[in-house]
Motif scaffolding. Structure first.
Motif, PDB file in Angstrom:
ATOM      1  N   ALA A   2       0.832  -1.206   0.000  1.00  0.00           N
ATOM      2  CA  ALA A   2       0.000   0.000   0.000  1.00  0.00           C
ATOM      3  C   ALA A   2       0.861   1.249   0.000  1.00  0.00           C
ATOM      4  O   ALA A   2       0.566   2.208  -0.716  1.00  0.00           O
ATOM      5  CB  ALA A   2      -0.939  -0.013   1.196  1.00  0.00           C
ATOM      6  N   ASP A   3       1.927   1.242   0.798  1.00  0.00           N
ATOM      7  CA  ASP A   3       2.812   2.403   0.844  1.00  0.00           C
ATOM      8  C   ASP A   3       3.459   2.644  -0.519  1.00  0.00           C
ATOM      9  O   ASP A   3       3.537   3.779  -0.979  1.00  0.00           O
ATOM     10  CB  ASP A   3       3.905   2.208   1.894  1.00  0.00           C
ATOM     11  N   HIS A   7      -1.172   4.229  -1.301  1.00  0.00           N
ATOM     12  CA  HIS A   7      -2.436   3.954  -0.612  1.00  0.00           C
ATOM     13  C   HIS A   7      -2.187   3.662   0.872  1.00  0.00           C
ATOM     14  O   HIS A   7      -2.688   2.676   1.416  1.00  0.00           O
ATOM     15  CB  HIS A   7      -3.152   2.768  -1.275  1.00  0.00           C
ATOM     16  N   ASP A   8      -1.432   4.545   1.490  1.00  0.00           N
ATOM     17  CA  ASP A   8      -1.030   4.344   2.889  1.00  0.00           C
ATOM     18  C   ASP A   8      -2.224   4.140   3.813  1.00  0.00           C
ATOM     19  O   ASP A   8      -2.239   3.206   4.625  1.00  0.00           O
ATOM     20  CB  ASP A   8      -0.211   5.534   3.392  1.00  0.00           C
ATOM     21  N   GLY A  11      -3.961   0.812   3.298  1.00  0.00           N
ATOM     22  CA  GLY A  11      -3.110  -0.260   3.797  1.00  0.00           C
ATOM     23  C   GLY A  11      -3.135  -0.327   5.312  1.00  0.00           C
ATOM     24  O   GLY A  11      -3.219  -1.423   5.890  1.00  0.00           O
ATOM     25  N   ASP A  12      -3.072   0.820   5.955  1.00  0.00           N
ATOM     26  CA  ASP A  12      -3.131   0.854   7.416  1.00  0.00           C
ATOM     27  C   ASP A  12      -4.461   0.295   7.920  1.00  0.00           C
ATOM     28  O   ASP A  12      -4.499  -0.417   8.935  1.00  0.00           O
ATOM     29  CB  ASP A  12      -2.937   2.286   7.935  1.00  0.00           C
TER      30      ASP A  12
END
Length: 155
Positions: A2-3, A7-8, A11-12
């Protein structure tokens, strides 16, 4: 991933959801006075996992110990039928049921295996081989599947 794709936040959120599901599954299984042992069958040539492997670490969340730990042959050793019989696992997990048609009945029919605690007590469990071997967000699914098995086994 994601990172790397920008798309941080998404993803988190996925990681937080996975951690929550894993924590809930682990908490659903009570601690045992005596740890259960297992044999995780990767194929009918008796390749398995040790507790140090990634799959073994998932089992370890529930206090389970691989019978392969004493083999000294790495994370994915091949055991002999004699060593499995001698170790007498409490549980047999089959990661070769879908691909290879291995069943509880075919395991029980192997020479000498009828005496295993897992066979005698009906503790042979087919596992979804995709969940057992393809890691990612589905790890939480594998943890929940292991929890469901362990919950069935009386103290």
């Amino acid at each position: 991933m994601a990172d790397a794709t920008g798309h941080d936040a998404e993803g988190d959120a996925v990681v937080a959801q996975m951690r929550s599901r894993i924590d809930t599954a682990v908490a659903s299984v009570p601690d045992r006075d005596r740890p259960l042992t297992y044999f995780h069958e990767l194929d009918d040539t008796l390749y398995t996992v040790s507790s140090a492997s990634f799959v073994g670490q998932i089992y370890g969340l529930f206090g389970l110990t691989s019978i392969a730990d004493s083999s000294g042959a790495g994370d994915y050793p091949q055991l002999s039928a004699e060593s499995v019989i001698t170790a007498d696992p409490d549980i047999v997990f089959l990661a070769d049921a879908q691909c290879c048609g291995v069943t509880a009945e075919s395991v029980a029919a192997r020479p000498g295996w009828g005496s295993l605690t897992a066979v005698r007590d009906g503790r042979i469990f087919p596992m979804d081989e995709d969940l057992s071997s393809r890691w990612g967000p589905r790890i939480a699914d594998q943890v929940e599947a292991v929890a469901a098995v362990v919950q069935q086994i009386p103290e």
